[in-house]
Design an enzyme around this catalytic site. Structure first.
Site, PDB file in Angstrom:
ATOM      1  CE1 TYR A 177      -3.247  -2.271   5.320  1.00 23.60           C
ATOM      2  CE2 TYR A 177      -2.737  -0.024   4.618  1.00 23.60           C
ATOM      3  CZ  TYR A 177      -3.093  -1.331   4.316  1.00 23.60           C
ATOM      4  OH  TYR A 177      -3.278  -1.694   2.997  1.00 23.60           O
ATOM      5  CB  SER A 224      -0.893   0.005   1.248  1.00 21.22           C
ATOM      6  OG  SER A 224      -1.480   1.275   1.456  1.00 21.22           O
TER       7      SER A 224
END
Length: 241
Positions: free
Chosen positions: A163, A150
């Site tokens: 995350y 990501s």
């Protein structure tokens, strides 16, 4: 299998896909099936896997091998490698797609168990998959590994601490492994799908209109290209959108 599938770019290739019951994992499974791959689908729920298998067979592919498994069961990941070796003797494609968002909020407010769970799923599970499945990928004439990352891994985006940190760690793990595999037939890359209409995105940004984002199938072709035996990209962060 139809002639189209028999002549697909992944015809006869054995592919493991994690997080395969929905979102990007499900779209990748469907595209791989269309390209002739035999699928080993991993997700936590048997029902979700069975629904995905119906989609795979509707695409004209043979039934998938379904593995209901929590990726934090690391002993089970070790057994997965042994089981696949017993049945197939090799693995051609690994897609490490499963991930968890963790808790959004100030870093100092994140409970230790939430932090650890995020690291377990997003980093350690993929390390354990590498450890378990590398010997099988080495038996392939063109082992291919793709791990989903990501943009959060490369930016100090506030309130996404667990995350972002876990994806940054995953990127370094895969890049190191790729360097170690330089002289083997294995090619390992990271794929950043960009902003896609998924359940995780909707949870993180509930104010957004999900219709403004492309569906997961929009990025599936990039996975096919990286899984293709002809692909020579290695150790890269590939952007799908």
């Amino acid at each position: 299998m139809t002639d189209t599938h028999a002549n697909g770019r992944l015809a006869g290739r054995l592919a493991v896909i994690t997080g395969a019951s929905r979102g990007i994992g499900a779209a990748v499974a469907e595209r791989f099936a269309q390209e002739g791959a035999h699928l080993v689908l991993i997700a936590r729920t048997q029902g979700g896997l069975e629904e995905m298998d119906d989609r795979v067979q509707a695409a004209g592919a043979p039934p998938a091998t379904l593995v209901p498994l929590d990726l934090t069961d690391f002993d089970a990941l070790d057994r997965l490698g042994a089981s696949l070796y017993e049945r197939h003797g090799k693995l051609d494609i690994l897609v490490g797609n499963a991930g968890t968002l963790g808790q959004l909020g100030p870093l100092s407010h994140v409970p230790p168990d939430v932090w650890q769970a995020c690291m377990d799923v997003n980093v350690t599970a993929n390390y354990r998959l590498i450890r378990s499945l590398e010997p099988l990928l080495r038996q392939s004439d063109a082992g291919r590994a793709i791990f989903v990352t990501s943009g959060a891994a490369r930016s100090a985006f506030p309130f996404f601490g667990p995350y972002a940190a876990s994806k940054a760690a995953l990127e370094r793990v895969v890049q190191i492994w790729a360097q170690e595999m330089r002289k083997t037939p294995i090619r390992a890359n990271l794929l950043d799908p960009g902003v896609v209409r998924t359940r995780m995105r909707a949870f993180a940004f509930p104010e957004e209109d999900p219709e403004q984002h492309p569906e997961p199938m929009a990025v599936a072709e990039t996975f096919v290209k990286l899984a293709d035996p002809a692909c020579q990209r290695h150790g890269e962060i590939v952007h799908a959108l």
